[in-house]
Design an enzyme around this catalytic site. Structure first.
Site, short mmCIF file in Angstrom:
data_model
loop_
_atom_site.label_atom_id
_atom_site.label_comp_id
_atom_site.label_asym_id
_atom_site.label_seq_id
_atom_site.Cartn_x
_atom_site.Cartn_y
_atom_site.Cartn_z
N ARG A 104 -1.06 2.01 -11.69
CA ARG A 104 -2.31 2.62 -11.22
C ARG A 104 -2.36 4.07 -11.70
NH1 ARG A 104 -2.94 -0.10 -5.19
NH2 ARG A 104 -0.68 -0.18 -5.20
N TYR A 107 -7.88 -11.42 -9.52
CA TYR A 107 -7.85 -10.58 -8.30
C TYR A 107 -9.21 -10.59 -7.63
CZ TYR A 107 -7.01 -6.25 -5.56
OH TYR A 107 -6.87 -5.30 -4.57
N VAL A 153 3.56 -15.81 1.96
CA VAL A 153 2.49 -16.31 2.85
C VAL A 153 1.60 -17.36 2.18
CG1 VAL A 153 2.45 -14.17 4.20
CG2 VAL A 153 0.82 -14.46 2.32
N THR A 165 6.05 -7.28 -5.04
CA THR A 165 5.76 -5.92 -5.55
C THR A 165 6.17 -4.86 -4.53
OG1 THR A 165 3.50 -5.86 -4.66
CG2 THR A 165 3.75 -6.73 -6.90
N THR A 213 -7.03 3.91 -2.97
CA THR A 213 -6.30 4.71 -1.98
C THR A 213 -4.95 5.11 -2.56
OG1 THR A 213 -7.45 3.59 -0.20
CG2 THR A 213 -5.37 4.64 0.38
N ASP A 260 6.72 -10.19 4.25
CA ASP A 260 6.56 -9.81 2.84
C ASP A 260 7.53 -10.65 2.01
OD1 ASP A 260 6.58 -8.16 0.31
OD2 ASP A 260 5.39 -6.83 1.57
N ASN A 261 7.16 -11.02 0.79
CA ASN A 261 8.13 -11.71 -0.08
C ASN A 261 8.70 -10.75 -1.13
OD1 ASN A 261 6.02 -11.39 -1.83
ND2 ASN A 261 5.98 -13.49 -2.56
N PHE A 292 2.80 -0.56 -0.12
CA PHE A 292 2.27 0.79 0.12
C PHE A 292 1.45 0.83 1.42
CE2 PHE A 292 -1.64 3.33 -1.30
CZ PHE A 292 -1.21 4.50 -0.67
N ALA A 294 -7.61 -7.48 4.05
CA ALA A 294 -7.76 -6.37 3.11
C ALA A 294 -8.54 -6.86 1.91
CB ALA A 294 -6.38 -5.87 2.68
P1 NAD Z 1 1.41 -3.20 -2.75
O1 NAD Z 1 1.71 -3.98 -3.99
O2 NAD Z 1 2.14 -1.94 -2.52
O3 NAD Z 1 1.63 -4.10 -1.46
C1 NAD Z 1 1.39 -5.47 -1.45
C2 NAD Z 1 2.53 -6.16 -0.72
O4 NAD Z 1 2.25 -7.55 -0.59
C3 NAD Z 1 3.86 -6.02 -1.45
O5 NAD Z 1 4.86 -5.57 -0.56
C4 NAD Z 1 4.15 -7.45 -1.92
O6 NAD Z 1 5.53 -7.72 -2.03
C5 NAD Z 1 3.46 -8.27 -0.86
N1 NAD Z 1 3.08 -9.61 -1.28
C6 NAD Z 1 2.39 -9.97 -2.40
N2 NAD Z 1 2.24 -11.31 -2.43
C7 NAD Z 1 2.84 -11.81 -1.30
C8 NAD Z 1 3.00 -13.13 -0.78
N3 NAD Z 1 2.55 -14.21 -1.42
N4 NAD Z 1 3.65 -13.26 0.40
C9 NAD Z 1 4.14 -12.18 1.07
N5 NAD Z 1 4.01 -10.92 0.61
C10 NAD Z 1 3.37 -10.74 -0.58
O7 NAD Z 1 -0.18 -2.94 -2.73
P2 NAD Z 1 -1.07 -2.08 -1.73
O8 NAD Z 1 -1.74 -1.04 -2.51
O9 NAD Z 1 -0.30 -1.72 -0.53
O10 NAD Z 1 -2.19 -3.15 -1.35
C11 NAD Z 1 -2.15 -3.84 -0.10
C12 NAD Z 1 -3.43 -4.61 0.09
O11 NAD Z 1 -4.55 -3.74 0.08
C13 NAD Z 1 -3.69 -5.67 -0.97
O12 NAD Z 1 -4.24 -6.82 -0.37
C14 NAD Z 1 -4.72 -5.01 -1.87
O13 NAD Z 1 -5.54 -5.96 -2.50
C15 NAD Z 1 -5.50 -4.16 -0.87
N6 NAD Z 1 -6.15 -3.03 -1.53
C16 NAD Z 1 -5.45 -1.91 -1.86
C17 NAD Z 1 -6.10 -0.86 -2.49
C18 NAD Z 1 -5.38 0.42 -2.84
O14 NAD Z 1 -6.03 1.32 -3.39
N7 NAD Z 1 -4.12 0.59 -2.54
C19 NAD Z 1 -7.46 -0.96 -2.80
C20 NAD Z 1 -8.14 -2.12 -2.47
C21 NAD Z 1 -7.47 -3.15 -1.81
N1 UDP Z 2 -6.32 4.56 -16.04
C1 UDP Z 2 -6.02 5.47 -17.03
N2 UDP Z 2 -4.71 5.63 -17.39
C2 UDP Z 2 -3.69 4.93 -16.81
C3 UDP Z 2 -4.01 4.03 -15.78
C4 UDP Z 2 -5.34 3.85 -15.43
O1 UDP Z 2 -6.90 6.13 -17.58
O2 UDP Z 2 -2.52 5.13 -17.21
C5 UDP Z 2 -7.74 4.40 -15.66
C6 UDP Z 2 -8.20 2.94 -15.61
O3 UDP Z 2 -8.66 2.53 -16.88
C7 UDP Z 2 -9.32 3.02 -14.59
C8 UDP Z 2 -8.88 4.13 -13.64
O4 UDP Z 2 -7.89 4.87 -14.34
O5 UDP Z 2 -10.52 3.39 -15.20
C9 UDP Z 2 -8.26 3.62 -12.35
O6 UDP Z 2 -7.30 2.66 -12.70
P1 UDP Z 2 -6.31 1.99 -11.64
O7 UDP Z 2 -5.44 1.06 -12.39
O8 UDP Z 2 -5.67 3.04 -10.83
O9 UDP Z 2 -7.24 1.19 -10.63
P2 UDP Z 2 -8.64 0.43 -10.71
O10 UDP Z 2 -9.55 1.32 -9.97
O11 UDP Z 2 -9.08 0.25 -12.13
O12 UDP Z 2 -8.34 -0.84 -10.04
#
Ligand code: NAD
Ligand code: UDP
Length: 328
Positions: free
Chosen positions: A190, A149, A61, A39, A179, A35-36, A15, A118
């Site tokens: 999520r 995590y 990675v 997800t 996000t 990317d592998n 994403f 990140a």
């Molecule tokens: P996502 O699952 O959509 O993307 C993660 C990507 O990483 C995927 O394409 C997956 O295939 C790849 N990946 C996972 N393990 C790998 C590995 N060992 N080698 C190569 N590729 C690998 O998730 P996202 O929401 O896009 O999150 C991206 C980053 O941002 C993550 O590090 C996550 O912890 C961080 N982050 C996201 C949010 C959010 O709200 N989206 C919030 C906090 C932190």
């Molecule tokens: N949540 C929910 N229903 C769902 C999925 C999540 O009520 O089907 C709640 C979850 O318990 C948390 C909040 O929504 O309190 C955000 O969850 P999410 O998994 O999106 O991310 P988090 O912020 O917990 O990492």
């Protein structure tokens, strides 16, 4: 013409990674996505493959990373990110935050590249202060289900700071708060894709607990702008990027019901272990140091995201499970 700067983006098919690829292509960088696909989904970056300034490596990675040629920047975004994902693939989650980060720091050092990692609001755990400033050290259960995590991300911050301090590497740490936007996986568990997917399938919306827990949702374009500014700032301490507009999950569910026009209701399911009760970023630093604050309101961002999910093939909307590849 000057040579393009070269940037490696890990998690490129995910994403956030895919939106970052788009941004750096738009800024005329040479983007190397990695990317592998554990997800992620290649469809998120399919439109980039025809470009001469984009290349892609299908690579884990957590194993030694090699990239030929110069590298000026590395953005490390590879990691499972939703609670369902990291519960299903806990070891890979720990490895990508620790071994993966170590590999990429080594690569950054050998190329003299600047590296941004990140991190996440999860480093604050179930916070006892609200909103969370960067100075707050957190309240994390290392052996709970979210520990794989949270602790991987805390280790990631620690080793990144150590490379900065001991090796003088240029590093940046962004703590990302929830996000959302197009290209989230509809079945990643999520709350936003869960609620919208359920509304689209005509199912009840599964609210965990009594829905009094809070989150603060940031639209992806705002986040990408914040990350871009942080990368080019000279700030090497952790920086929160998120939208401080806090809402309870119950209110959020009600907003999704209104947006989608579903006649379904919220039902309450048990609250997952260690689910944070409150979350809201203190963005004082991002405002003063980067001149950044979010611009997209929740109603605007949700509308764009709903239109994206609605436009997916019906088969995908109905498909609730996700197969994990690369089990080792
Ligand atoms: P996502 O699952 O959509 O993307 C993660 C990507 O990483 C995927 O394409 C997956 O295939 C790849 N990946 C996972 N393990 C790998 C590995 N060992 N080698 C190569 N590729 C690998 O998730 P996202 O929401 O896009 O999150 C991206 C980053 O941002 C993550 O590090 C996550 O912890 C961080 N982050 C996201 C949010 C959010 O709200 N989206 C919030 C906090 C932190
Ligand atoms: N949540 C929910 N229903 C769902 C999925 C999540 O009520 O089907 C709640 C979850 O318990 C948390 C909040 O929504 O309190 C955000 O969850 P999410 O998994 O999106 O991310 P988090 O912020 O917990 O990492």
């Amino acid at each position: 013409m000057a040579e393009r700067k070269r940037i490696l983006i890990t998690g490129a098919a995910g994403f956030l990674g895919s939106h970052l690829c788009d941004r750096f292509i738009a800024e005329d960088y040479h983007v190397i996505g990695m990317d592998n696909l554990i997800t992620g989904d290649l469809r998120n970056i399919a439109h980039l493959f025809k470009l001469e300034n984009f290349e892609f490596y299908n690579h884990d990675v957590s194993k030694f990373v090699y990239v030929p040629g110069d590298l000026h920047y590395i953005l490390h975004f590879a990691s499972p990110a939703s609670p369902i994902d990291y519960l299903k693939i806990p070891i890979q989650t720990l490895k990508v935050g620790s071994l993966g980060t170590h590999n990429l720091l080594g690569l950054a050092r050998s190329k003299n590249a600047r590296m941004l990692i990140a991190s996440t609001s999860e480093v604050y755990g179930d916070p006892s202060v609200n909103p969370q400033p960067e100075e707050y050290w957190g309240n994390v259960n290392p052996v709970g289900p979210r520990g794989v995590y949270d602790e991987a991300k805390r280790f990631q911050e620690a080793i990144t700071m150590a490379y900065h301090t001991f090796h003088g590497l240029e590093t940046r740490i962004v703590r990302i708060f929830n996000t959302y936007g197009p290209r989230m996986r509809l079945n990643d568990g999520r709350v936003l894709p869960a609620f919208i997917g359920q509304a689209l399938r005509g199912e009840s919306l599964t609210m965990f607990g009594d829905g009094s827990q809070t989150r603060s949702f940031c639209y992806v374009d705002d986040l990408v702008e914040g990350i871009y500014r942080l990368l080019f700032s000279d700030y090497s301490q952790p920086m929160n990027i998120g939208n401080p507009d806090e809402i309870t999950i119950r209110q959020f569910g009600e907003e999704i019901i209104k947006l989608t026009g579903t006649d379904q209701k919220l039902i309450s399911l048990p609250l997952p272990t260690d689910d944070p009760k409150q979350r809201r970023p203190d963005i004082t630093k991002a405002k003063s140091i980067l001149g950044w604050e979010p611009k997209v309101s929740r109603s605007e961002g949700l509308k764009i995201t709903y239109d994206y999910f609605k436009s997916l093939p019906e088969k995908e909307i109905q498909h609730k499970d996700f197969k994990y590849f690369n089990k080792n």
